[in-house]
Design a protein around this motif. Structure first.
Motif, short mmCIF file in Angstrom:
data_model
loop_
_atom_site.label_atom_id
_atom_site.label_comp_id
_atom_site.label_asym_id
_atom_site.label_seq_id
_atom_site.Cartn_x
_atom_site.Cartn_y
_atom_site.Cartn_z
N GLU A 194 0.84 -1.19 0.00
CA GLU A 194 0.00 0.00 0.00
C GLU A 194 0.88 1.25 0.00
O GLU A 194 1.73 1.41 0.86
CB GLU A 194 -0.91 0.02 1.22
CG GLU A 194 -1.95 -1.10 1.22
CD GLU A 194 -2.93 -1.01 2.36
OE1 GLU A 194 -3.89 -1.79 2.37
OE2 GLU A 194 -2.74 -0.14 3.25
N ARG A 209 -3.13 0.44 -3.86
CA ARG A 209 -2.77 -0.94 -3.53
C ARG A 209 -2.31 -1.67 -4.78
O ARG A 209 -2.98 -1.61 -5.82
CB ARG A 209 -3.95 -1.65 -2.88
CG ARG A 209 -4.41 -1.02 -1.57
CD ARG A 209 -5.63 -1.73 -1.01
NE ARG A 209 -6.02 -1.19 0.29
CZ ARG A 209 -6.85 -0.16 0.44
NH1 ARG A 209 -7.37 0.45 -0.62
NH2 ARG A 209 -7.14 0.29 1.65
N TRP A 256 3.94 0.48 2.56
CA TRP A 256 3.69 -0.55 3.57
C TRP A 256 3.44 -1.88 2.88
O TRP A 256 2.71 -1.96 1.89
CB TRP A 256 2.48 -0.19 4.42
CG TRP A 256 2.64 1.07 5.20
CD1 TRP A 256 2.53 2.36 4.74
CD2 TRP A 256 2.94 1.18 6.59
NE1 TRP A 256 2.75 3.25 5.75
CE2 TRP A 256 3.00 2.55 6.90
CE3 TRP A 256 3.16 0.24 7.60
CZ2 TRP A 256 3.28 3.02 8.17
CZ3 TRP A 256 3.44 0.70 8.88
CH2 TRP A 256 3.48 2.08 9.15
N VAL A 260 1.62 -5.38 3.26
CA VAL A 260 0.56 -6.09 3.99
C VAL A 260 0.67 -7.56 3.58
O VAL A 260 0.28 -7.91 2.47
CB VAL A 260 -0.83 -5.52 3.65
CG1 VAL A 260 -1.91 -6.21 4.48
CG2 VAL A 260 -0.86 -4.01 3.89
N ARG A 302 -0.44 -8.17 9.86
CA ARG A 302 -0.05 -6.84 10.34
C ARG A 302 0.65 -6.09 9.21
O ARG A 302 1.26 -6.69 8.33
CB ARG A 302 0.87 -6.93 11.56
CG ARG A 302 2.21 -7.60 11.30
CD ARG A 302 3.05 -7.67 12.56
NE ARG A 302 2.53 -8.64 13.49
CZ ARG A 302 3.10 -8.91 14.67
NH1 ARG A 302 4.17 -8.24 15.05
NH2 ARG A 302 2.59 -9.82 15.46
N ASP A 303 0.54 -4.79 9.25
CA ASP A 303 1.19 -3.96 8.24
C ASP A 303 2.66 -3.80 8.60
O ASP A 303 3.02 -3.63 9.76
CB ASP A 303 0.53 -2.59 8.17
CG ASP A 303 -0.95 -2.68 7.83
OD1 ASP A 303 -1.39 -3.80 7.47
OD2 ASP A 303 -1.65 -1.67 7.92
#
Length: 282
Positions: A174, A186, A219, A221, A231-232
């Protein structure tokens, strides 16, 4: 304690060990006190915590050559951030501790690290802009280590290594725009055996006019994997001896269309980002 000991600015050589610990060797120190000075590491900008929670205290031992040595074990629990190094004389308050100057820094064991396990702890001693010694600390669990960044047209491809978790169903990256309600782009993430890769279309970041600089954070994911919590994970590059990549790793700007250019970059915390800004006037 002699007057010369008070006036002298302490200086420390640093060696990073295989477990991530740091050895501090200070210049010969003369004092009339039998008690040895103490090395203090203070977390910069800490708020809402007690003094003891913001300070790591390291005893100093006398070496044969007259120098003083302190060791920060690799197992020490220290918060992520920047820790300034001070020398406190016996009997003095912490507020009177003197900032330590950096000497020789042996960081060879930090280069091309291949950590084992899911919790990544990195500590890098470095000189501050005003000539003091500090330690940059990262604590990541899990961690996504950014690797090569390549370009194909308006696409930016990043390869990296994932520690502490695995890619699962729906794994994605992301790109998050600035602000609490910023846009999110995304794209799928692929990889196996601890590796990951993704391609970010830079022209899709600019949705409408960009009138001021924007910093988009990246990030990973991991998605749903059996036995792994979702969790990110912030995509960063910390597994070497570079404590601040912002001005060292410089990538070329690319046109993102609509009068916008996009530039991959690192933050002062070594987090991988994309900077959007208006194209310069002709």
């Amino acid at each position: 304690m002699t007057a010369s000991a008070v006036r002298r600015t302490p200086r420390a050589d640093c060696t990073v060990g295989p477990d991530g610990g740091i050895t501090f060797d200070l210049d010969p120190h003369r004092s009339e006190d039998e008690e040895k000075p103490e090395l203090l590491l203070r977390l910069r900008g800490a708020k809402g915590r007690g003094r003891d929670a913001e300070t790591v205290r390291l005893p100093l031992s006398l070496l044969r050559d007259g120098r003083l040595r302190a060791v920060l074990p690799g197992t020490t629990q220290s918060a992520e951030g920047r820790w300034d190094v001070y020398l406190r004389e016996p009997g003095e308050d912490d507020d009177k501790a003197v900032a330590v100057e950096p000497g020789i820094r042996d960081l060879r064991l930090l280069v091309d690290r291949a950590p084992v396990g899911g919790r990544i702890a990195v500590r890098i001693p470095y000189p501050t802009l005003d000539g003091r010694l500090a330690v940059r600390c990262w604590l990541r669990a899990p961690h996504a280590e950014a690797g090569p960044v390549t370009f194909d047209g308006t696409g930016m491809t990043v390869e990296g290594t994932l520690y502490g978790t695995r890619l699962g169903t729906g794994a994605r990256v992301e790109a998050r725009g600035p602000g609490a309600e910023g846009r999110v782009l995304r794209v799928p993430a692929t990889g196996q055996e601890g590796a990951f890769a993704f391609t970010l279309p830079l022209d899709r970041l600019a949705d409408g006019a960009v009138t001021a600089q924007q910093l988009w954070t990246l990030w990973l994911v991991p998605g749903a994997a059996e036995g792994e919590p979702a969790r990110d994970v912030r995509i960063s590059r910390i597994l070497d001896d570079v404590w601040d990549r912002k001005k060292i790793f410089v990538y070329p700007a690319r046109s993102a269309g609509k009068g916008v250019r996009a530039t991959p970059c690192y933050s002062t915390d070594n987090d991988l980002c994309v900077r959007l800004e208006p194209e310069p006037s002709p």
